[in-house]
Design a protein around this motif. Sequence first.
Motif, PDB file in Angstrom:
ATOM      1  N   ASN A 250       1.469 -11.054 -13.044  1.00  0.00           N
ATOM      2  CA  ASN A 250       1.346 -12.333 -13.814  1.00  0.00           C
ATOM      3  C   ASN A 250      -0.063 -12.894 -13.877  1.00  0.00           C
ATOM      4  O   ASN A 250      -0.301 -14.051 -13.593  1.00  0.00           O
ATOM      5  N   GLY A 251      -1.200 -11.969 -13.996  1.00  0.00           N
ATOM      6  CA  GLY A 251      -2.378 -12.240 -14.170  1.00  0.00           C
ATOM      7  C   GLY A 251      -3.281 -12.196 -12.750  1.00  0.00           C
ATOM      8  O   GLY A 251      -4.570 -12.338 -12.618  1.00  0.00           O
ATOM      9  N   GLU A 252      -2.364 -12.285 -11.564  1.00  0.00           N
ATOM     10  CA  GLU A 252      -3.058 -12.547 -10.334  1.00  0.00           C
ATOM     11  C   GLU A 252      -3.248 -10.961  -9.600  1.00  0.00           C
ATOM     12  O   GLU A 252      -2.303 -10.271  -9.724  1.00  0.00           O
ATOM     13  N   LYS A 253      -3.994 -10.837  -8.939  1.00  0.00           N
ATOM     14  CA  LYS A 253      -4.529  -9.436  -8.180  1.00  0.00           C
ATOM     15  C   LYS A 253      -3.429  -9.404  -7.080  1.00  0.00           C
ATOM     16  O   LYS A 253      -3.705 -10.415  -6.329  1.00  0.00           O
ATOM     17  N   ALA A 254      -2.344  -8.422  -7.119  1.00  0.00           N
ATOM     18  CA  ALA A 254      -1.318  -8.552  -6.034  1.00  0.00           C
ATOM     19  C   ALA A 254      -1.769  -7.369  -4.806  1.00  0.00           C
ATOM     20  O   ALA A 254      -1.498  -7.827  -3.605  1.00  0.00           O
ATOM     21  N   HIS A 255      -2.009  -6.306  -5.206  1.00  0.00           N
ATOM     22  CA  HIS A 255      -2.228  -5.150  -4.352  1.00  0.00           C
ATOM     23  C   HIS A 255      -3.018  -3.991  -4.794  1.00  0.00           C
ATOM     24  O   HIS A 255      -3.437  -4.075  -6.083  1.00  0.00           O
ATOM     25  N   THR A 256      -3.730  -3.386  -3.873  1.00  0.00           N
ATOM     26  CA  THR A 256      -4.495  -2.103  -4.211  1.00  0.00           C
ATOM     27  C   THR A 256      -3.916  -1.017  -3.254  1.00  0.00           C
ATOM     28  O   THR A 256      -2.919  -1.247  -2.536  1.00  0.00           O
ATOM     29  N   TYR A 257      -4.212   0.179  -3.976  1.00  0.00           N
ATOM     30  CA  TYR A 257      -3.675   1.148  -3.085  1.00  0.00           C
ATOM     31  C   TYR A 257      -4.649   2.560  -3.605  1.00  0.00           C
ATOM     32  O   TYR A 257      -4.894   2.956  -4.725  1.00  0.00           O
ATOM     33  N   LYS A 258      -5.250   2.861  -2.460  1.00  0.00           N
ATOM     34  CA  LYS A 258      -6.210   4.107  -2.756  1.00  0.00           C
ATOM     35  C   LYS A 258      -5.432   5.508  -3.230  1.00  0.00           C
ATOM     36  O   LYS A 258      -4.332   5.770  -2.765  1.00  0.00           O
TER      37      LYS A 258
END
Length: 283
Positions: A250-258
């Motif tokens: 919903n437009g918000e950065k929630a997670h990252t994953y290398k």
Amino acid sequence: MALHQQLPVFNPSVPFTTPIQGGLMDGMLITVSGRVLPDADRFSVNLYHGSTVALDLKARYECSLNIEHDTSQKWGYEERKFVTPFERGQLFVLQILVTLGSYKISTNGKPYSEYKHLVPFKSVDRFQVDGKVELNLVAFQLAPHLVAPPGSLKVPYKSIIHGGLYVGKVIIIQGLIKSHPYRIVISLRHKHGIAFDYSPRFDENVVVRNTYENGIWGRADRSEPMPFQKGDPTLVAIFCGQHQYEVFVNGEKAHTYKHRFTKLEEIDVLDIRGGIELTFVQA
């Protein structure tokens, strides 16, 4: 930078303006996702060549009984539709497909209108959004066969990612979280495994990310809080960066994953399962 690698823009403020690197091209798809503000009176999406308006899309909300969608072009003719797919307060996905003869416009995965070129599309060099709207994502991609065809959105859902992943690629998933979900699983697969497994687990109130290679699951990344709400609409954008995936909810950065599986071009299947009803998928 190649045209299809023009990086998407996440959560830009409105009014929003950006140059189109290299200009428009036949087969180019412009994707805009966001939310119409509850008090919106209008918003617009425009394509420009210098100060010349090549395409002007307007959604107007002049009163509660007369909601209007206006597709017009400066110095040309005006087309109007008195039913708008952009409801106040609701998430939406707008797409403009550039073809040799026209712009083909779709909303939430469904064809909406078509507008023939009066200004040569190859001269178009700027994109703009203005008005009472919040933006989650603006993306430019050369991507045939991106959108899931109507009637194909049943869960479990599976589709081919034509050409595989590449840096700058965006996958968009829009739907409604079920009232009593157990888990949702979004997987980016290749022939021999799963490069990225993204799983909101409502039974544990966590989001789990992992990779499956050689018949073995890797070390799971787990995090709280849960960015998904039971019974609510949701829009998930997965951006493939050079070193990692970035997931926006919903437009918000929630997670990252290398990236653990780095042969991006071999990742060619999107798989979605679990407690979600899909309304739109771009893979």
